[in-house]
Scaffold this active site. Structure first.
Site, PDB file in Angstrom:
ATOM      1  N   ASN A   9       0.852  -1.178   0.000  1.00 40.11           N
ATOM      2  CA  ASN A   9       0.000   0.000   0.000  1.00 40.11           C
ATOM      3  C   ASN A   9       0.903   1.249   0.000  1.00 40.11           C
ATOM      4  O   ASN A   9       1.497   1.610   1.017  1.00 40.11           O
ATOM      5  CB  ASN A   9      -0.884  -0.070   1.250  1.00 40.11           C
ATOM      6  N   ASP A  68      -1.797  -4.938  11.222  1.00 40.20           N
ATOM      7  CA  ASP A  68      -3.174  -5.332  10.961  1.00 40.20           C
ATOM      8  C   ASP A  68      -4.065  -4.504  11.884  1.00 40.20           C
ATOM      9  O   ASP A  68      -3.690  -4.230  13.031  1.00 40.20           O
ATOM     10  CB  ASP A  68      -3.375  -6.830  11.220  1.00 40.20           C
ATOM     11  N   ASP A 151     -14.198   5.549   8.846  1.00 40.03           N
ATOM     12  CA  ASP A 151     -13.967   6.902   9.371  1.00 40.03           C
ATOM     13  C   ASP A 151     -15.235   7.752   9.518  1.00 40.03           C
ATOM     14  O   ASP A 151     -15.386   8.459  10.524  1.00 40.03           O
ATOM     15  CB  ASP A 151     -12.950   7.647   8.489  1.00 40.03           C
ATOM     16  N   LYS A 171      -5.850  13.497  12.285  1.00 40.90           N
ATOM     17  CA  LYS A 171      -6.111  12.075  12.562  1.00 40.90           C
ATOM     18  C   LYS A 171      -4.808  11.382  12.982  1.00 40.90           C
ATOM     19  O   LYS A 171      -4.781  10.566  13.904  1.00 40.90           O
ATOM     20  CB  LYS A 171      -6.710  11.399  11.316  1.00 40.90           C
TER      21      LYS A 171
HETATM   22  P1  IMP Z   1      -5.763  -2.960   7.554  1.00 44.38           P
HETATM   23  O1  IMP Z   1      -5.383  -4.111   8.418  1.00 44.38           O
HETATM   24  O2  IMP Z   1      -4.952  -1.712   7.835  1.00 44.38           O
HETATM   25  O3  IMP Z   1      -5.795  -3.321   6.088  1.00 44.38           O
HETATM   26  O4  IMP Z   1      -7.263  -2.554   7.954  1.00 44.38           O
HETATM   27  C1  IMP Z   1      -8.341  -3.479   7.821  1.00 44.38           C
HETATM   28  C2  IMP Z   1      -9.643  -2.707   7.666  1.00 44.38           C
HETATM   29  O5  IMP Z   1      -9.939  -1.949   8.851  1.00 44.38           O
HETATM   30  C3  IMP Z   1      -9.651  -1.676   6.527  1.00 44.38           C
HETATM   31  O6  IMP Z   1     -10.004  -2.271   5.301  1.00 44.38           O
HETATM   32  C4  IMP Z   1     -10.709  -0.692   7.018  1.00 44.38           C
HETATM   33  O7  IMP Z   1     -12.009  -1.161   6.706  1.00 44.38           O
HETATM   34  C5  IMP Z   1     -10.540  -0.712   8.511  1.00 44.38           C
HETATM   35  N1  IMP Z   1      -9.628   0.374   8.943  1.00 44.38           N
HETATM   36  C6  IMP Z   1      -8.317   0.249   9.253  1.00 44.38           C
HETATM   37  N2  IMP Z   1      -7.811   1.444   9.608  1.00 44.38           N
HETATM   38  C7  IMP Z   1      -8.841   2.327   9.518  1.00 44.38           C
HETATM   39  C8  IMP Z   1      -8.923   3.728   9.766  1.00 44.38           C
HETATM   40  O8  IMP Z   1      -7.962   4.419  10.126  1.00 44.38           O
HETATM   41  N3  IMP Z   1     -10.130   4.283   9.557  1.00 44.38           N
HETATM   42  C9  IMP Z   1     -11.227   3.575   9.158  1.00 44.38           C
HETATM   43  N4  IMP Z   1     -11.193   2.282   8.906  1.00 44.38           N
HETATM   44  C10 IMP Z   1     -10.002   1.647   9.088  1.00 44.38           C
END
Ligand code: IMP
Length: 192
Positions: A9, A68, A151, A171
């Site tokens: 990412n 994660d 968010d 944020k």
């Molecule tokens: P990841 O592990 O960072 O890929 O996050 C998994 C999922 O959690 C993402 O696809 C979002 O749906 C949610 N998520 C993670 N971080 C955030 C944030 O800062 N704001 C809102 N949703 C989040």
């Protein structure tokens, strides 16, 4: 020190590069030629972060960290948690995920929730975990257009704006991810 960040990412990689500063050379999965999706099938956020870090370590033997994140809603017994990205289906649709959360919560009075990030680091073959949490409330309607994921319905404690109504810079001063990465940075800076 060279570290692999187990992510492709670009947004996250840029963010973390600026956070860690010049004393670290950060490599992405792309840089070390890992193109496949690393499975994320563990029942806990910790397990997923560790699985990703171990997968990369086994593939290249370099020091590595992986993150994660999940949104944990008290009234839903911690859901969507580890299922946050795909809560409403495989296509990771944020609007559908939000609709599902709002539907499940209905008019429930207990709307307490938290975002939780766990970072797993493998450094010189030893494993370490770092956690960042931000507590808040799930509001009844979406507010704001910034950010991503959940968010627009997450109101952090002590704030009048949802994460989606904040500048990214604001944020980043309180977010779960920023807190976890600050802990990682502190650890790395003080490490031998
Ligand atoms: P990841 O592990 O960072 O890929 O996050 C998994 C999922 O959690 C993402 O696809 C979002 O749906 C949610 N998520 C993670 N971080 C955030 C944030 O800062 N704001 C809102 N949703 C989040």
């Amino acid at each position: 020190m060279t570290l692999v960040f187990a992510s492709n990412n670009e947004h996250k990689i840029k963010e973390i590069k600026s956070l860690l500063g010049n004393s670290f050379t950060l490599l992405s999965l792309h840089d070390i030629n890992i193109r496949e999706d690393i499975p994320e099938e563990e029942p806990q956020i910790e397990g997923n972060a560790l699985t990703k870090a171990r997968y990369v370590f086994n593939a290249c033997g370099l020091n590595v960290f992986a993150d994660d994140t999940g949104l944990e809603i008290a009234e839903l017994n911690g859901l969507p948690g580890v299922h946050s990205a795909r809560f409403a289906g495989e296509n990771k649709d944020s609007s559908a995920n939000i609709e599902k959360v709002l539907f499940l919560l209905g008019n429930s009075k207990n709307r307490k929730a938290r975002f939780r990030t766990v970072i797993a680091l493998i450094l010189e073959k030893k494993e370490y975990l770092f956690e960042g949490i931000v507590n808040g409330t799930i509001i009844k309607e979406k507010r704001g257009i910034e950010g991503f994921g959940y968010d627009p319905i997450f109101l952090p404690d002590g704030k009048t704006c949802t994460f989606a109504q904040m500048e990214l810079s604001e944020k980043n001063t309180i977010s779960h991810r920023a807190l976890a990465f600050e802990k990682l940075k502190k650890f790395l800076v003080n490490y031998g």
